[in-house]
Design an enzyme around this catalytic site. Structure first.
Site, PDB file in Angstrom:
ATOM      1  N   GLY A  64       6.513  -9.690   5.246  1.00 43.34           N
ATOM      2  CA  GLY A  64       6.284 -11.107   5.533  1.00 43.34           C
ATOM      3  C   GLY A  64       7.005 -11.988   4.522  1.00 43.34           C
ATOM      4  O   GLY A  64       7.698 -12.949   4.886  1.00 43.34           O
ATOM      5  N   GLY A  65       6.873 -11.651   3.242  1.00 43.73           N
ATOM      6  CA  GLY A  65       7.516 -12.446   2.201  1.00 43.73           C
ATOM      7  C   GLY A  65       9.027 -12.447   2.348  1.00 43.73           C
ATOM      8  O   GLY A  65       9.680 -13.492   2.260  1.00 43.73           O
TER       9      GLY A  65
ATOM     10  N   CYS B 264      -3.812  -7.320  -5.028  1.00 46.26           N
ATOM     11  CA  CYS B 264      -2.404  -7.096  -5.367  1.00 46.26           C
ATOM     12  C   CYS B 264      -2.298  -6.443  -6.741  1.00 46.26           C
ATOM     13  O   CYS B 264      -1.248  -5.909  -7.090  1.00 46.26           O
ATOM     14  CB  CYS B 264      -1.637  -8.396  -5.313  1.00 46.26           C
ATOM     15  SG  CYS B 264      -2.554  -9.776  -5.955  1.00 46.26           S
TER      16      CYS B 264
ATOM     17  N   GLY C 253       1.166 -12.052   0.364  1.00 42.35           N
ATOM     18  CA  GLY C 253       0.939 -11.128   1.476  1.00 42.35           C
ATOM     19  C   GLY C 253       1.858  -9.934   1.382  1.00 42.35           C
ATOM     20  O   GLY C 253       2.180  -9.467   0.283  1.00 42.35           O
ATOM     21  N   SER C 254       2.306  -9.467   2.548  1.00 39.75           N
ATOM     22  CA  SER C 254       3.079  -8.221   2.602  1.00 39.75           C
ATOM     23  C   SER C 254       4.524  -8.442   2.168  1.00 39.75           C
ATOM     24  O   SER C 254       5.033  -9.562   2.199  1.00 39.75           O
ATOM     25  CB  SER C 254       3.077  -7.680   4.027  1.00 39.75           C
ATOM     26  OG  SER C 254       3.737  -8.601   4.879  1.00 39.75           O
ATOM     27  N   ARG C 255       5.182  -7.351   1.819  1.00 38.25           N
ATOM     28  CA  ARG C 255       6.592  -7.443   1.442  1.00 38.25           C
ATOM     29  C   ARG C 255       7.426  -7.878   2.639  1.00 38.25           C
ATOM     30  O   ARG C 255       8.322  -8.718   2.511  1.00 38.25           O
ATOM     31  CB  ARG C 255       7.091  -6.078   0.931  1.00 38.25           C
ATOM     32  CG  ARG C 255       8.444  -6.176   0.275  1.00 38.25           C
ATOM     33  CD  ARG C 255       8.981  -4.820  -0.155  1.00 38.25           C
ATOM     34  NE  ARG C 255       8.171  -4.165  -1.161  1.00 38.25           N
ATOM     35  CZ  ARG C 255       8.528  -3.052  -1.795  1.00 38.25           C
ATOM     36  NH1 ARG C 255       9.688  -2.479  -1.520  1.00 38.25           N
ATOM     37  NH2 ARG C 255       7.737  -2.495  -2.688  1.00 38.25           N
TER      38      ARG C 255
ATOM     39  N   GLU D  77       3.488   0.521  -1.757  1.00 40.77           N
ATOM     40  CA  GLU D  77       2.085   0.120  -1.873  1.00 40.77           C
ATOM     41  C   GLU D  77       1.308   0.572  -0.630  1.00 40.77           C
ATOM     42  O   GLU D  77       1.730   0.339   0.490  1.00 40.77           O
ATOM     43  CB  GLU D  77       2.004  -1.409  -1.988  1.00 40.77           C
ATOM     44  CG  GLU D  77       0.587  -1.947  -2.029  1.00 40.77           C
ATOM     45  CD  GLU D  77       0.521  -3.477  -1.840  1.00 40.77           C
ATOM     46  OE1 GLU D  77      -0.141  -4.116  -2.661  1.00 40.77           O
ATOM     47  OE2 GLU D  77       1.132  -4.010  -0.899  1.00 40.77           O
TER      48      GLU D  77
ATOM     49  N   LYS E 249      -0.347 -22.861   6.450  1.00 36.37           N
ATOM     50  CA  LYS E 249      -0.511 -22.005   7.628  1.00 36.37           C
ATOM     51  C   LYS E 249      -1.687 -21.092   7.314  1.00 36.37           C
ATOM     52  O   LYS E 249      -1.615 -20.224   6.447  1.00 36.37           O
ATOM     53  CB  LYS E 249       0.733 -21.173   7.926  1.00 36.37           C
ATOM     54  CG  LYS E 249       0.513 -20.268   9.158  1.00 36.37           C
ATOM     55  CD  LYS E 249       1.489 -19.150   9.173  1.00 36.37           C
ATOM     56  CE  LYS E 249       1.131 -17.945   9.991  1.00 36.37           C
ATOM     57  NZ  LYS E 249      -0.231 -17.508  10.127  1.00 36.37           N
TER      58      LYS E 249
ATOM     59  N   GLU F 203       4.545 -13.794  -3.365  1.00 30.11           N
ATOM     60  CA  GLU F 203       3.923 -12.730  -4.158  1.00 30.11           C
ATOM     61  C   GLU F 203       3.624 -11.620  -3.180  1.00 30.11           C
ATOM     62  O   GLU F 203       2.859 -11.810  -2.239  1.00 30.11           O
ATOM     63  CB  GLU F 203       2.667 -13.294  -4.831  1.00 30.11           C
ATOM     64  CG  GLU F 203       2.111 -12.404  -5.903  1.00 30.11           C
ATOM     65  CD  GLU F 203       0.810 -11.835  -5.492  1.00 30.11           C
ATOM     66  OE1 GLU F 203       0.825 -10.681  -5.020  1.00 30.11           O
ATOM     67  OE2 GLU F 203      -0.203 -12.523  -5.634  1.00 30.11           O
TER      68      GLU F 203
HETATM   69  P1  NAP Z   1       1.018 -10.483   5.990  1.00 30.37           P
HETATM   70  O1  NAP Z   1       1.151  -9.666   7.216  1.00 30.37           O
HETATM   71  O2  NAP Z   1       2.188 -10.551   5.105  1.00 30.37           O
HETATM   72  O3  NAP Z   1       0.630 -11.965   6.468  1.00 30.37           O
HETATM   73  C1  NAP Z   1       0.518 -13.038   5.531  1.00 30.37           C
HETATM   74  C2  NAP Z   1       0.970 -14.313   6.230  1.00 30.37           C
HETATM   75  O4  NAP Z   1       2.379 -14.263   6.454  1.00 30.37           O
HETATM   76  C3  NAP Z   1       0.336 -14.498   7.596  1.00 30.37           C
HETATM   77  O5  NAP Z   1       0.093 -15.854   7.791  1.00 30.37           O
HETATM   78  C4  NAP Z   1       1.400 -14.003   8.526  1.00 30.37           C
HETATM   79  O6  NAP Z   1       1.311 -14.602   9.787  1.00 30.37           O
HETATM   80  C5  NAP Z   1       2.666 -14.411   7.823  1.00 30.37           C
HETATM   81  N1  NAP Z   1       3.766 -13.521   8.184  1.00 30.37           N
HETATM   82  C6  NAP Z   1       3.755 -12.179   8.169  1.00 30.37           C
HETATM   83  N2  NAP Z   1       4.948 -11.695   8.565  1.00 30.37           N
HETATM   84  C7  NAP Z   1       5.717 -12.775   8.851  1.00 30.37           C
HETATM   85  C8  NAP Z   1       7.047 -12.941   9.306  1.00 30.37           C
HETATM   86  N3  NAP Z   1       7.837 -11.884   9.591  1.00 30.37           N
HETATM   87  N4  NAP Z   1       7.512 -14.181   9.479  1.00 30.37           N
HETATM   88  C9  NAP Z   1       6.735 -15.250   9.212  1.00 30.37           C
HETATM   89  N5  NAP Z   1       5.462 -15.160   8.785  1.00 30.37           N
HETATM   90  C10 NAP Z   1       4.952 -13.935   8.592  1.00 30.37           C
HETATM   91  O7  NAP Z   1      -0.203 -10.039   5.129  1.00 30.37           O
HETATM   92  P2  NAP Z   1      -1.712  -9.744   5.566  1.00 30.37           P
HETATM   93  O8  NAP Z   1      -1.940 -10.070   7.011  1.00 30.37           O
HETATM   94  O9  NAP Z   1      -2.535 -10.429   4.600  1.00 30.37           O
HETATM   95  O10 NAP Z   1      -1.887  -8.214   5.332  1.00 30.37           O
HETATM   96  C11 NAP Z   1      -1.012  -7.262   5.888  1.00 30.37           C
HETATM   97  C12 NAP Z   1      -0.484  -6.379   4.785  1.00 30.37           C
HETATM   98  O11 NAP Z   1       0.035  -7.179   3.720  1.00 30.37           O
HETATM   99  C13 NAP Z   1      -1.518  -5.520   4.110  1.00 30.37           C
HETATM  100  O12 NAP Z   1      -1.773  -4.334   4.784  1.00 30.37           O
HETATM  101  C14 NAP Z   1      -0.899  -5.309   2.760  1.00 30.37           C
HETATM  102  O13 NAP Z   1       0.022  -4.270   2.802  1.00 30.37           O
HETATM  103  C15 NAP Z   1      -0.173  -6.558   2.467  1.00 30.37           C
HETATM  104  N6  NAP Z   1      -0.864  -7.504   1.557  1.00 30.37           N
HETATM  105  C16 NAP Z   1      -0.498  -7.514   0.265  1.00 30.37           C
HETATM  106  C17 NAP Z   1      -1.092  -8.394  -0.590  1.00 30.37           C
HETATM  107  C18 NAP Z   1      -0.683  -8.437  -2.008  1.00 30.37           C
HETATM  108  O14 NAP Z   1      -1.226  -9.227  -2.729  1.00 30.37           O
HETATM  109  N7  NAP Z   1       0.250  -7.651  -2.431  1.00 30.37           N
HETATM  110  C19 NAP Z   1      -2.069  -9.276  -0.176  1.00 30.37           C
HETATM  111  C20 NAP Z   1      -2.431  -9.241   1.164  1.00 30.37           C
HETATM  112  C21 NAP Z   1      -1.801  -8.355   2.014  1.00 30.37           C
HETATM  113  P3  NAP Z   1       0.784 -13.715  11.052  1.00 30.37           P
HETATM  114  O15 NAP Z   1      -0.520 -13.136  10.612  1.00 30.37           O
HETATM  115  O16 NAP Z   1       0.675 -14.663  12.164  1.00 30.37           O
HETATM  116  O17 NAP Z   1       1.851 -12.687  11.245  1.00 30.37           O
END
Ligand code: NAP
Length: 541
Positions: free
Chosen positions: A262-263, A319, A258-260, A408, A201, A282
């Site tokens: 989302g994970g 991260c 990605g985010s906590r 974070e 995805k 992660e």
């Molecule tokens: P994200 O919002 O977690 O999105 C990553 C992926 O997961 C995207 O494809 C997203 O799809 C999907 N996703 C998110 N929420 C979901 C859910 N409830 N159900 C199913 N799929 C879901 O991360 P991001 O867009 O990269 O960044 C947003 C925030 O994540 C940042 O502000 C930061 O806090 C954190 N982040 C952390 C790290 C790390 O390494 N710790 C890395 C990147 C980001 P959609 O975009 O379509 O929702």
């Protein structure tokens, strides 16, 4: 700052490998989405990019998963050498379009050209590392306990073990590594190496980069004779298409960065399936840095400046960003703080990956301002979507009493925790949530304190560093990029380095299976020339 060059990626004069079509790729076939229109977005220029893409729907998920399931049998039957050549072909195809890829990734991420050029090397290096892992062979986990027919009171049967791939894997691209943790990133490379077809995805933040890399993989699939369903790229809204993908019964594991939130959503979705599957997510980490007294006294100012360089690199969108500094109060820490705040004041605001991530950052800094003392800021931003670095301080008691202070803030924000003594530093080490890394700066005079910290840190993190800074994760055999929850959803693995392949394998035991039916990894005569554990002893016999 330099504006990314404007390149029309849709023009017919571009080579087929670098011309963007705005399509997904399902089992080698370009497919147009049917849902919401999305575009890459240039956060530095604050402008949308061509071409438009459209989200896929449940039918696209079904087609990709059906193709992956069909590919799984023939793909897992390929030899290690064939899969190694496939991974190397992907790497070569990525290198062949490196210039266009970097240009597009710069435009879509706002990250500097040098960083993304480095990421190409990291991405191809990961693919080649897994080619080496396949050729070396210990990933098979081959073990043989030969039959003991004369054992008393009971004979032992012939028992052998090897690892096999889990099945099709869903990979969620990360926003902050448009190449190295995206379509052909570490999760994809390790799953493909294990023998698992992959459905990615793609991340909305870099659809054009994703399409280019997907094309490079698809061309490698065809050139090396792999089944078409070995790889697909979909776009879609996470809570809809992403959850549909994770809950598809043909998907057998998930890789996510990605985010906590989302994970955790994906872990929950996977757990409620009739057949639950592992999700290797992660998520978030604030990566504590422990500054011990001797180091602060001898080089506090140098440490302060080096800390700010690490904190502000890539707008802090790592991260492994050093989001927490822990030290015992005193003149050494004062010197560190003075140097850090000076360096921070001279740090330019740089663009973040997406407007939403920039808004999240600003909100996170605002929240911290309510609970901790703001002691330093970077230069003000003169453009949209920029990250203005922020440094806070608090005392150990307040830190330990507040969940908010452990949250974070993705970007260049960090919190210095002042401890009254080493015992309080121990309490902070014991009180932090699970993390990806912990860093210790220690001189010879600090070794006793460092020794007392180590057992606490081992329980909290996946990687312990002495000296240096946590940003920068070497891709190698001994790396661990993981850690206890909530840094990841499974502390037993790593998402970077050779052992990442283990996430997508499971052991199978073969008891008294006729010799002519045994897989070559555990066959008599060792036809694959593997190192195998025979009766408990490693041997190449
Ligand atoms: P994200 O919002 O977690 O999105 C990553 C992926 O997961 C995207 O494809 C997203 O799809 C999907 N996703 C998110 N929420 C979901 C859910 N409830 N159900 C199913 N799929 C879901 O991360 P991001 O867009 O990269 O960044 C947003 C925030 O994540 C940042 O502000 C930061 O806090 C954190 N982040 C952390 C790290 C790390 O390494 N710790 C890395 C990147 C980001 P959609 O975009 O379509 O929702």
């Amino acid at each position: 700052m330099d504006m990314p060059p404007t390149v029309d990626f849709m023009t017919a004069t571009m080579s087929p490998a670098t011309r963007l079509t705005g399509q997904m790729i399902i089992a080698g076939v370009p497919v147009s989405g049917t849902g919401t229109e999305i575009r890459g977005f240039d956060p530095a220029g604050d402008r949308p990019l061509d071409p438009p893409y459209r989200y896929g729907d449940a039918d696209h998920v079904d087609t990709a998963c059906a193709a992956a399931a069909e590919a799984f049998g023939p793909y897992r039957a390929t030899t290690s050498e064939q899969r190694a050549q496939f991974l190397e072909a992907i790497a070569a195809n990525i290198e062949a379009i490196a210039e266009a890829l970097v240009t597009r990734a710069v435009a879509e991420s706002g990250l500097p050209q040098a960083r993304l050029t480095g990421e190409i090397g990291r991405t191809t290096g990961q693919l080649r590392l897994f080619a080496d892992v396949l050729r070396e062979g210990s990933w098979t986990g081959a073990r043989i306990d030969p039959a003991l027919p004369d054992r008393s009171p009971l004979p032992r049967p012939d028992i052998r073990q090897r690892s096999i791939p889990l099945g099709p894997v869903a990979v969620f691209s990360a926003s902050n590594f448009p190449l190295a943790f995206s379509v052909a990133g570490g999760d994809t490379a390790s799953a493909l190496a294990a023998g698992c077809p992959v459905v990615v995805k793609g991340h909305d933040a870099h659809p054009g980069t994703s399409e280019l890399v997907a094309r490079a993989i698809t061309d490698a699939v065809a050139a090396t004779g792999m089944p078409a369903g070995t790889f697909s790229l979909l776009f879609g809204f996470g809570p809809e298409l992403g959850v549909t993908l994770v809950t598809d019964p043909r998907i057998k594991a998930v890789g996510f960065t990605g985010s906590r939130s989302g994970g955790k959503a994906l872990v929950a979705a996977a757990a409620t399936r009739p057949e639950p599957i592992p999700v290797y997510a992660e998520m978030s980490s604030i990566n504590p840095v422990f500054l011990l007294d001797g180091a602060l006294t001898s080089r506090g100012a140098d440490l302060g400046r080096a800390f700010v360089a690490s904190l502000t690199m890539g707008s802090g969108q790592f991260c492994t960003n050093p989001g927490l500094v822990v030290a015992v109060d005193g003149p050494g820490l004062d010197t560190f703080v003075a140097a850090a705040t000076d360096a921070l004041a001279a740090s330019p605001a740089t663009p973040m990956l997406t407007p939403q991530i920039a808004r999240n950052y600003a909100a996170g800094v605002e929240t911290l301002t309510q609970t901790a003392q703001l002691i330093g800021r970077g230069e003000t931003a003169d453009q949209e979507n920029a990250c203005r670095a922020a440094l806070f301080t608090t005392d150990a008691r307040s830190f330990l009493a507040s969940d908010e202070l452990q949250t974070e803030v993705f970007g260049s924000s960090s919190l210095i925790v002042r401890c009254a003594d080493v015992a309080e530093m121990h309490a902070v080490a014991a009180g932090v949530e699970g993390q990806l890394t912990a860093t210790v700066h220690a001189d010879d005079a600090d070794l006793d304190t460092a020794r007392s910290l180590l057992p606490l840190l081992e329980l909290k993190v996946g990687r312990i560093l002495f000296g240096g800074w946590p940003t920068g994760v070497e891709v190698c055999h001994a790396m661990v990029h993981g850690g206890p929850s909530p840094a990841t959803s499974d502390s037993r693995t790593t998402s970077v380095g050779a052992r990442a392949i283990e996430r997508y394998l499971r052991p199978v035991c073969y008891q008294n299976v006729p010799a002519s039916l045994l897989p070559s990894a555990i066959a008599d005569g060792n036809p694959d020339r593997l190192w195998r554990r025979i009766d408990g002893r490693l041997t190449q016999d």
